[in-house]
Design a protein around this motif. Structure first.
Motif, short mmCIF file in Angstrom:
data_model
loop_
_atom_site.label_atom_id
_atom_site.label_comp_id
_atom_site.label_asym_id
_atom_site.label_seq_id
_atom_site.Cartn_x
_atom_site.Cartn_y
_atom_site.Cartn_z
N LEU A 19 0.91 -1.14 0.07
CA LEU A 19 -0.11 -0.02 -0.11
C LEU A 19 1.25 1.64 -0.04
O LEU A 19 2.59 1.44 0.18
CB LEU A 19 -1.20 0.18 1.37
N HIS A 20 0.53 1.85 -1.15
CA HIS A 20 1.15 3.69 -0.70
C HIS A 20 0.51 4.68 -1.35
O HIS A 20 -0.45 4.52 -1.56
CB HIS A 20 2.62 3.42 -1.14
N SER A 21 1.55 5.82 -0.62
CA SER A 21 0.25 7.10 -0.68
C SER A 21 0.82 7.72 -2.59
O SER A 21 1.41 6.63 -2.88
CB SER A 21 1.21 8.16 0.21
N ASP A 22 -0.02 8.74 -2.92
CA ASP A 22 0.34 9.27 -3.86
C ASP A 22 1.40 10.55 -4.44
O ASP A 22 2.01 10.18 -4.75
CB ASP A 22 -0.54 10.08 -4.69
N GLY A 23 2.70 10.36 -2.70
CA GLY A 23 3.58 10.73 -3.46
C GLY A 23 4.81 9.55 -3.69
O GLY A 23 6.21 10.03 -3.82
N LEU A 24 4.25 8.41 -3.72
CA LEU A 24 5.14 7.40 -4.71
C LEU A 24 4.10 7.42 -5.87
O LEU A 24 3.25 7.18 -6.35
CB LEU A 24 5.69 6.15 -3.90
N SER A 25 5.14 6.83 -7.10
CA SER A 25 4.86 7.05 -8.44
C SER A 25 4.35 5.47 -8.57
O SER A 25 4.76 4.87 -8.01
CB SER A 25 5.66 7.10 -9.40
N ILE A 45 12.26 -3.89 1.01
CA ILE A 45 11.09 -4.31 0.31
C ILE A 45 10.45 -2.22 0.43
O ILE A 45 10.40 -1.50 -0.91
CB ILE A 45 10.14 -4.77 0.36
N ALA A 46 10.20 -1.87 1.80
CA ALA A 46 9.69 -0.55 1.33
C ALA A 46 10.43 0.17 1.64
O ALA A 46 10.61 1.15 0.13
CB ALA A 46 8.92 -0.30 2.19
N ALA A 47 12.24 0.14 1.83
CA ALA A 47 12.34 1.53 1.47
C ALA A 47 13.07 1.35 -0.30
O ALA A 47 12.89 2.00 -0.54
CB ALA A 47 13.83 1.31 2.90
N THR A 48 13.09 0.30 -0.72
CA THR A 48 13.67 0.00 -1.97
C THR A 48 11.97 0.81 -2.44
O THR A 48 12.82 1.87 -3.97
CB THR A 48 13.90 -1.13 -2.45
N LEU A 49 11.40 1.02 -2.66
CA LEU A 49 10.50 1.80 -3.59
C LEU A 49 10.21 3.00 -3.09
O LEU A 49 10.26 3.57 -4.25
CB LEU A 49 8.61 1.05 -2.58
N LEU A 50 10.56 3.27 -1.66
CA LEU A 50 10.24 4.70 -1.50
C LEU A 50 12.06 5.68 -2.15
O LEU A 50 11.60 6.80 -2.46
CB LEU A 50 11.04 4.87 0.30
N ARG A 51 12.65 4.53 -1.91
CA ARG A 51 14.01 4.86 -3.23
C ARG A 51 13.54 5.72 -4.19
O ARG A 51 14.29 7.19 -4.71
CB ARG A 51 15.48 4.46 -2.36
N ASP A 52 13.14 5.01 -5.09
CA ASP A 52 12.64 5.07 -6.28
C ASP A 52 11.77 5.54 -6.78
O ASP A 52 12.03 6.17 -7.91
CB ASP A 52 12.87 3.09 -6.82
N ALA A 53 10.33 5.18 -6.20
CA ALA A 53 9.10 5.51 -6.34
C ALA A 53 8.48 7.00 -6.50
O ALA A 53 7.90 7.55 -7.15
CB ALA A 53 8.21 4.92 -6.29
N GLY A 54 9.51 6.97 -4.74
CA GLY A 54 9.23 8.56 -3.58
C GLY A 54 9.25 9.17 -4.61
O GLY A 54 10.81 9.99 -5.27
#
Length: 336
Positions: free
Chosen positions: A287-293, A312-321
């Protein structure tokens, strides 16, 4: 009620020069001492954090580190280090003591592995590395490693307008994420109110929990809200969402989106709906907010779905945030 997990005030610290190493070590030791770690256990934390921070300063690109109480167990400490490259081709080789390749984060990973109570690494050559580790006092219980979430406020703001909470009974985990409208303290107030309303009745089905939050946020800015219930025995996810929160079931071959209805919790809502999905044990619920693509592609991260939820969460935040909005991502392993 089960184990309650909720978002912390995450502070990501840039590790760009040598002064950051000592600051991060001191921060970790203070946190360890506050959690009753003795001198030896606090020393393990200090050595591992110093080594990881030193690697970021010397070899990483855009290195950052998060030090906090473990989301699943407040008596434990969690450390996440992330960077944007150069990455490593052979993590198992890098974990051997004495291994060193100039310009990579392989240096010191063997020592970090010995000091930490648990750790996981994911690295893609040319894209970067994420290291997640945790520390417990000797003979203390260890966290299950089934759920994690990370947040980051917009720009240089202190308050994050996104928040999450979860209740895990073992067989079932119910998680709620709220993206407060806008950003700053008023958005943070809305998301924290959503957390309060959710935790008062975590027994409700996702649609019922979402309706309760919608009715309760009328005196706030409101926000986008999603509630997911993962039944680990049945390998299913029940989901209800209102507004622009993204929800996925990801696996090594791709991902499946879960449906939210348009609206703003607290202000505008169509008929709320709950949907049912299969969640195989080898998948991960995101689940993620629209602060991530929402354009991230899980297949471009070989092996990531097998890593710890924090990695997993930190990787997505780094690349999609994005730095143009508050950002929050929660990851849950359906497997028991």
């Amino acid at each position: 009620m089960g184990q309650v997990i909720r978002s912390h005030d995450d502070t990501w610290t840039r590790a760009e020069d040598a002064s950051a190493i000592g600051a991060l070590r001191r921060s970790a030791v203070v946190l360890a001492e506050r959690r009753g770690f003795d001198e030896e256990d606090a020393g393990r934390v200090a050595v591992a954090v110093s080594e990881a921070a030193s690697n970021l300063v010397k070899h990483a690109v855009e290195g950052t580190m998060l030090i906090r109480p473990h989301p699943e167990m407040a008596s434990a400490i969690e450390v996440v280090a992330a960077d944007r490259g150069p990455g490593m081709r052979d993590i198992s080789r890098a974990l051997r003591d004495g291994y060193s390749t100039a310009g990579t984060l392989g240096i010191g990973l063997g020592g970090i592995a010995r000091m930490a109570s648990g750790y996981e690494v994911h690295s893609v050559p040319g894209r970067g590395t994420v290291l997640g580790m945790y520390f417990t006092a000797r003979d203390a219980p260890r966290p299950s490693g089934r759920l994690s979430g990370v947040r980051r406020p917009i720009g240089e703001e202190v308050a994050c307008g996104d928040a999450f909470a979860a209740v895990d009974t073992g067989a079932v985990v119910t998680v709620m994420l709220c993206d407060g409208l806008g950003h700053g303290s008023l958005a943070a107030h809305a998301s924290q109110e959503a957390v309060r309303l959710f935790l008062e009745r975590p027994d409700l089905a996702p649609a019922g929990a979402l309706e309760r939050i919608h009715l309760g946020l009328g005196q706030t800015r409101g926000g986008a809200v999603a509630v997911a219930r993962i039944d680990r025995t049945a390998a299913t996810v029940s989901f209800a969402g209102l507004g622009n929160v993204s929800a996925w079931i990801a696996h090594q071959d791709g991902r499946q989106g879960m449906i939210s209805v348009p609206g703003i919790a607290g202000h505008q809502a169509r008929t709320l709906r709950q949907y049912e999905y299969a969640a195989p044990p080898h998948s991960v619920v995101v689940l993620h907010s629209d602060g991530l693509s929402d354009r991230w592609d899980i297949t471009s991260y070989p092996g990531l779905v097998t890593r710890a939820p924090s990695v997993i969460a930190a990787t997505l935040l780094r690349d999609a945030g994005t730095r143009r909005d508050d950002a929050c991502v929660v990851t849950v392993k359906p497997g028991t």
